[in-house]
Design an enzyme around this catalytic site. Structure first.
Site, PDB file in Angstrom:
ATOM      1  N   SER A 159       0.881  -1.156   0.000  1.00 20.02           N
ATOM      2  CA  SER A 159       0.000   0.000   0.000  1.00 20.02           C
ATOM      3  C   SER A 159       0.921   1.210   0.000  1.00 20.02           C
ATOM      4  O   SER A 159       2.142   1.064   0.131  1.00 20.02           O
ATOM      5  CB  SER A 159      -0.915  -0.023   1.242  1.00 20.02           C
ATOM      6  OG  SER A 159      -0.683   1.001   2.142  1.00 20.02           O
ATOM      7  N   TYR A 172      -0.097  -1.570  10.865  1.00 23.66           N
ATOM      8  CA  TYR A 172      -0.348  -1.683   9.430  1.00 23.66           C
ATOM      9  C   TYR A 172       0.847  -1.144   8.637  1.00 23.66           C
ATOM     10  O   TYR A 172       1.327  -1.778   7.691  1.00 23.66           O
ATOM     11  CB  TYR A 172      -1.628  -0.932   9.061  1.00 23.66           C
ATOM     12  CG  TYR A 172      -2.090  -1.160   7.644  1.00 23.66           C
ATOM     13  CD1 TYR A 172      -2.864  -2.267   7.314  1.00 23.66           C
ATOM     14  CD2 TYR A 172      -1.759  -0.269   6.632  1.00 23.66           C
ATOM     15  CE1 TYR A 172      -3.301  -2.483   6.016  1.00 23.66           C
ATOM     16  CE2 TYR A 172      -2.186  -0.472   5.330  1.00 23.66           C
ATOM     17  CZ  TYR A 172      -2.960  -1.578   5.021  1.00 23.66           C
ATOM     18  OH  TYR A 172      -3.378  -1.792   3.729  1.00 23.66           O
TER      19      TYR A 172
END
Length: 198
Positions: A159, A172
């Site tokens: 990401s 994350y």
């Protein structure tokens, strides 16, 4: 219609929703036979088989925190199709506290950090491990449209948080940075084996 993946065998984790589902459908449209792997089926494999004919898609239950289930996923794909050409490691979760709110490092329970890392980082690494074992054991494909003879492709989803920081996303961001690093490292290790890791 584009058929650049004709007869290629692809495993996609996280295939029941989001990017995984969209990729499974697109790959099937491009001629691939698709193993849809996830915790539970939402019918994407049925949708592919109805559109493209029987035996174009298979669902395999896989929890990417369980090494045995990952090993079984790869074995099931090969038993079904004879080889593994592509794996897309898309299974993942986002980060949240028990009350569903974002949290900074000091207020994130350690077990939540461990769960995000187990799925988003360790799970990707394990999927790569068993995919690589299979790809190393098989012969390269006949040349594709670009003249390449490859044993396989591994696609790891990170990401933007794999290259930048972001507020209240410590686990994350950590996991996605790790995925970017492991992907770069594996790309170097397996290039000479004609396995592309990206």
């Amino acid at each position: 219609m584009d058929k650049r993946l004709q007869d290629r065998i692809a495993v996609i984790t996280g295939a029941s929703s989001g990017i995984g589902r969209a990729t499974a459908l697109r790959f099937a449209d491009s001629g691939a036979r698709v193993v849809c792997a996830d915790l539970k089926s939402t019918g994407v494999e049925d949708e592919i088989n109805q559109k493209h004919g029987d035996k174009q898609a298979l669902f395999v239950t896989c929890d990417v925190t369980d090494e045995k289930q990952i090993e079984n996923m790869i074995r099931s794909a090969v038993d079904w199709s004879g080889r593994l050409d592509i794996i897309c490691n898309y299974a993942g979760i986002t980060e949240a506290t028990p009350d569903g709110q974002p949290a900074r490092c000091d207020s994130l329970p350690t077990e939540y950090f461990d769960r995000v890392m187990s799925i988003n980082c360790r799970g990707v690494w394990l999927c790569c491990k068993y995919a690589l074992k299979q790809m190393l054991a098989q012969e390269p494909r006949q040349p594709n449209a670009r003249g390449e003879r490859t044993r396989g492709w591994i696609v790891n989803a990170a990401s933007i948080l794999g290259i930048v920081g972001f507020a209240n996303a410590s686990s994350y961001t950590t996991a996605k940075h790790a995925v970017v690093g492991m992907t770069k490292q594996m790309a170097i290790d397996y290039a000479r084996d004609r396995i592309h890791v990206c």
